[in-house]
Design a protein around this motif. Structure first.
Motif, PDB file in Angstrom:
ATOM      1  N   ASP A   6      -0.238 -22.476 -12.763  1.00 28.76           N
ATOM      2  CA  ASP A   6       0.229 -21.158 -12.370  1.00 28.76           C
ATOM      3  C   ASP A   6      -0.942 -20.227 -12.132  1.00 28.76           C
ATOM      4  OD1 ASP A   6       2.803 -22.034 -12.685  1.00 28.76           O
ATOM      5  OD2 ASP A   6       3.015 -21.204 -14.716  1.00 28.76           O
ATOM      6  N   GLY A   7      -0.630 -19.116 -11.437  1.00 28.22           N
ATOM      7  CA  GLY A   7      -1.587 -18.038 -11.371  1.00 28.22           C
ATOM      8  C   GLY A   7      -1.510 -17.215 -12.663  1.00 28.22           C
ATOM      9  N   PHE A   8      -2.281 -16.133 -12.705  1.00 31.28           N
ATOM     10  CA  PHE A   8      -2.316 -15.246 -13.867  1.00 31.28           C
ATOM     11  C   PHE A   8      -1.347 -14.086 -13.623  1.00 31.28           C
ATOM     12  CE2 PHE A   8      -6.090 -17.723 -14.122  1.00 31.28           C
ATOM     13  CZ  PHE A   8      -6.412 -17.802 -15.469  1.00 31.28           C
ATOM     14  N   ALA A   9      -0.335 -13.978 -14.497  1.00 32.11           N
ATOM     15  CA  ALA A   9       0.750 -13.022 -14.289  1.00 32.11           C
ATOM     16  C   ALA A   9       0.308 -11.595 -14.586  1.00 32.11           C
ATOM     17  CB  ALA A   9       1.937 -13.388 -15.168  1.00 32.11           C
ATOM     18  N   VAL A  10       0.711 -10.670 -13.696  1.00 27.37           N
ATOM     19  CA  VAL A  10       0.496  -9.228 -13.894  1.00 27.37           C
ATOM     20  C   VAL A  10       1.773  -8.503 -13.472  1.00 27.37           C
ATOM     21  CG1 VAL A  10      -2.025  -9.087 -13.802  1.00 27.37           C
ATOM     22  CG2 VAL A  10      -0.745  -9.233 -11.680  1.00 27.37           C
ATOM     23  N   ASP A  11       2.886  -8.910 -14.076  1.00 28.98           N
ATOM     24  CA  ASP A  11       4.191  -8.382 -13.688  1.00 28.98           C
ATOM     25  C   ASP A  11       4.282  -6.869 -13.823  1.00 28.98           C
ATOM     26  OD1 ASP A  11       4.853 -11.018 -13.326  1.00 28.98           O
ATOM     27  OD2 ASP A  11       5.914 -11.212 -15.228  1.00 28.98           O
ATOM     28  N   SER A  12       3.592  -6.293 -14.809  1.00 30.56           N
ATOM     29  CA  SER A  12       3.703  -4.850 -15.050  1.00 30.56           C
ATOM     30  C   SER A  12       3.090  -4.014 -13.939  1.00 30.56           C
ATOM     31  CB  SER A  12       3.033  -4.494 -16.385  1.00 30.56           C
ATOM     32  OG  SER A  12       1.651  -4.793 -16.356  1.00 30.56           O
ATOM     33  N   LEU A  13       2.339  -4.643 -13.052  1.00 33.46           N
ATOM     34  CA  LEU A  13       1.747  -3.939 -11.903  1.00 33.46           C
ATOM     35  C   LEU A  13       2.459  -4.276 -10.604  1.00 33.46           C
ATOM     36  CD1 LEU A  13      -2.079  -4.262 -12.675  1.00 33.46           C
ATOM     37  CD2 LEU A  13      -0.599  -2.272 -13.025  1.00 33.46           C
ATOM     38  N   ASP A 204      -6.259  -5.041  -1.676  1.00 35.58           N
ATOM     39  CA  ASP A 204      -6.768  -5.805  -0.537  1.00 35.58           C
ATOM     40  C   ASP A 204      -7.358  -7.123  -1.047  1.00 35.58           C
ATOM     41  OD1 ASP A 204      -7.581  -6.537   1.983  1.00 35.58           O
ATOM     42  OD2 ASP A 204      -9.396  -5.315   1.958  1.00 35.58           O
ATOM     43  N   GLY A 205      -6.897  -8.241  -0.501  1.00 35.68           N
ATOM     44  CA  GLY A 205      -7.503  -9.523  -0.821  1.00 35.68           C
ATOM     45  C   GLY A 205      -6.733 -10.390  -1.788  1.00 35.68           C
ATOM     46  N   LEU A 206      -5.621  -9.924  -2.313  1.00 35.28           N
ATOM     47  CA  LEU A 206      -4.817 -10.777  -3.188  1.00 35.28           C
ATOM     48  C   LEU A 206      -3.805 -11.550  -2.366  1.00 35.28           C
ATOM     49  CD1 LEU A 206      -4.246  -8.574  -6.374  1.00 35.28           C
ATOM     50  CD2 LEU A 206      -5.900 -10.408  -6.001  1.00 35.28           C
ATOM     51  N   ASP A 207      -2.887 -10.838  -1.740  1.00 34.91           N
ATOM     52  CA  ASP A 207      -1.938 -11.466  -0.819  1.00 34.91           C
ATOM     53  C   ASP A 207      -1.929 -10.618   0.429  1.00 34.91           C
ATOM     54  OD1 ASP A 207      -0.631 -13.822  -1.025  1.00 34.91           O
ATOM     55  OD2 ASP A 207       0.884 -13.142  -2.429  1.00 34.91           O
ATOM     56  N   GLY A 208      -3.038 -10.560   1.108  1.00 38.67           N
ATOM     57  CA  GLY A 208      -3.159  -9.647   2.229  1.00 38.67           C
ATOM     58  C   GLY A 208      -3.482  -8.258   1.715  1.00 38.67           C
ATOM     59  N   GLN A 209      -2.870  -7.239   2.303  1.00 35.06           N
ATOM     60  CA  GLN A 209      -3.113  -5.855   1.906  1.00 35.06           C
ATOM     61  C   GLN A 209      -1.778  -5.186   1.663  1.00 35.06           C
ATOM     62  OE1 GLN A 209      -5.544  -3.617   4.606  1.00 35.06           O
ATOM     63  NE2 GLN A 209      -5.882  -1.952   3.166  1.00 35.06           N
ATOM     64  N   GLU A 210      -1.689  -4.425   0.569  1.00 33.15           N
ATOM     65  CA  GLU A 210      -0.446  -3.761   0.251  1.00 33.15           C
ATOM     66  C   GLU A 210      -0.717  -2.510  -0.579  1.00 33.15           C
ATOM     67  OE1 GLU A 210       2.108  -5.842  -2.499  1.00 33.15           O
ATOM     68  OE2 GLU A 210       0.441  -7.062  -3.230  1.00 33.15           O
ATOM     69  N   THR A 211       0.281  -1.646  -0.643  1.00 33.70           N
ATOM     70  CA  THR A 211       0.238  -0.455  -1.475  1.00 33.70           C
ATOM     71  C   THR A 211       1.377  -0.541  -2.481  1.00 33.70           C
ATOM     72  OG1 THR A 211      -0.687   0.867   0.323  1.00 33.70           O
ATOM     73  CG2 THR A 211       0.320   2.064  -1.486  1.00 33.70           C
ATOM     74  N   VAL A 212       1.027  -0.315  -3.749  1.00 32.50           N
ATOM     75  CA  VAL A 212       2.017  -0.481  -4.825  1.00 32.50           C
ATOM     76  C   VAL A 212       2.011   0.767  -5.686  1.00 32.50           C
ATOM     77  CG1 VAL A 212       2.697  -1.859  -6.816  1.00 32.50           C
ATOM     78  CG2 VAL A 212       1.592  -2.970  -4.872  1.00 32.50           C
ATOM     79  N   ASP A 213       3.196   1.319  -5.953  1.00 37.67           N
ATOM     80  CA  ASP A 213       3.344   2.448  -6.868  1.00 37.67           C
ATOM     81  C   ASP A 213       3.658   1.921  -8.267  1.00 37.67           C
ATOM     82  OD1 ASP A 213       2.954   4.408  -4.870  1.00 37.67           O
ATOM     83  OD2 ASP A 213       5.050   4.277  -4.275  1.00 37.67           O
ATOM     84  N   VAL A 214       2.934   2.410  -9.279  1.00 32.31           N
ATOM     85  CA  VAL A 214       3.124   1.916 -10.650  1.00 32.31           C
ATOM     86  C   VAL A 214       3.218   3.074 -11.620  1.00 32.31           C
ATOM     87  CG1 VAL A 214       1.897  -0.252 -10.195  1.00 32.31           C
ATOM     88  CG2 VAL A 214       0.624   1.728 -11.041  1.00 32.31           C
ATOM     89  N   SER A 215       3.864   2.798 -12.748  1.00 32.53           N
ATOM     90  CA  SER A 215       3.875   3.730 -13.867  1.00 32.53           C
ATOM     91  C   SER A 215       2.745   3.365 -14.809  1.00 32.53           C
ATOM     92  CB  SER A 215       5.212   3.661 -14.608  1.00 32.53           C
ATOM     93  OG  SER A 215       6.273   4.050 -13.754  1.00 32.53           O
ATOM     94  N   LEU A 216       2.089   4.374 -15.359  1.00 29.00           N
ATOM     95  CA  LEU A 216       0.950   4.131 -16.243  1.00 29.00           C
ATOM     96  C   LEU A 216       1.366   4.186 -17.705  1.00 29.00           C
ATOM     97  CD1 LEU A 216      -1.652   6.333 -14.346  1.00 29.00           C
ATOM     98  CD2 LEU A 216      -1.393   3.855 -14.209  1.00 29.00           C
TER      99      LEU A 216
END
Length: 216
Positions: A6-13, A204-216
């Motif tokens: 598997d890859g390394f999970a970062v579900d919270s992001l 940029d560079g993980l799965d192409g390029q994207e913008t993600v909104d997250v809670s801190l």
């Protein structure tokens, strides 16, 4: 729990699993937002270890941050810190942050030790900008990253995150420094705080390029 394939999970992001060997340059001008995202990326899952080089936070505080990001992650972390005393087997101190040769040796030793117990690891530097401010020539920072931090990713099953506070005075042009570092890293995440407890990640560079909104 993750499996070796598997890859390394970062579900919270809200990001997909990160492939082994990925190196991430993490930038932003808000220290708290940067720390929150860094901790979520580096916090180890049950069958992983975290190895963190902390330039401004004590080892116990780093472990608490990791616990906040993922339950129990602080107990699976080894910290090399420039602040506070050493504590037990999991927290070691750095005498001189500008001695990059010694810093690289100590960090590589921690990574090797971590892999003896668990093959999978997440390594991180918080903050790389502090190191840059303590040395005379930023080229020595590039050499340190390429000969130690990034080399460990090529040798083992892990990911690496290098955080850079773009508001810091590093004694060199910040934009040029980021551009230079980007050539060595496989991915770049820029953190922009957009409100209380909110941030936007430009990825940029993980799965192409994207913008993600997250809670801190």
């Amino acid at each position: 729990m993750s499996l070796a394939t598997d890859g390394f999970a970062v579900d919270s992001l809200s990001l997909g699993p990160i492939e082994s060997g990925t190196s991430i340059l993490l930038t932003g001008d808000d220290a708290d937002a940067l720390q929150s995202v860094f901790s979520r990326l580096v916090a180890a899952d049950d069958d992983e270890r975290s190895i963190v080089l902390s330039t401004g936070t004590g080892g116990r505080a780093v472990q608490r941050d990791l616990n906040s990001a993922r339950a129990g992650a602080g107990n699976r972390a080894s910290v090399l810190t420039c602040e506070g005393p050493a504590a037990g087997d999991d927290i070691e101190t750095v005498a001189d942050i500008s001695d990059l040769t010694r810093l690289g040796m100590d960090f590589s030793t921690l990574v090797a030790s971590a892999q003896q117990g668990s093959g999978r690891f997440r390594s991180g530097i918080m903050l790389c900008s502090t190191i840059a401010s303590e040395i005379e020539d930023t080229r020595s920072l590039y050499r340190f990253l390429n000969s130690n931090f990034l080399t460990e990713l090529r040798r083992g099953d892990g990911i690496g995150v290098c955080a850079l506070d773009t508001s810091a005075d590093i004694g060199a042009d910040m934009s040029s420094t980021i551009s230079g570092l980007q050539t060595s890293f496989s991915a770049h995440i820029d953190v922009e705080k957009t409100g209380p407890g909110q941030a936007t990640l430009t990825v940029d560079g993980l799965d192409g390029q994207e913008t993600v909104d997250v809670s801190l």
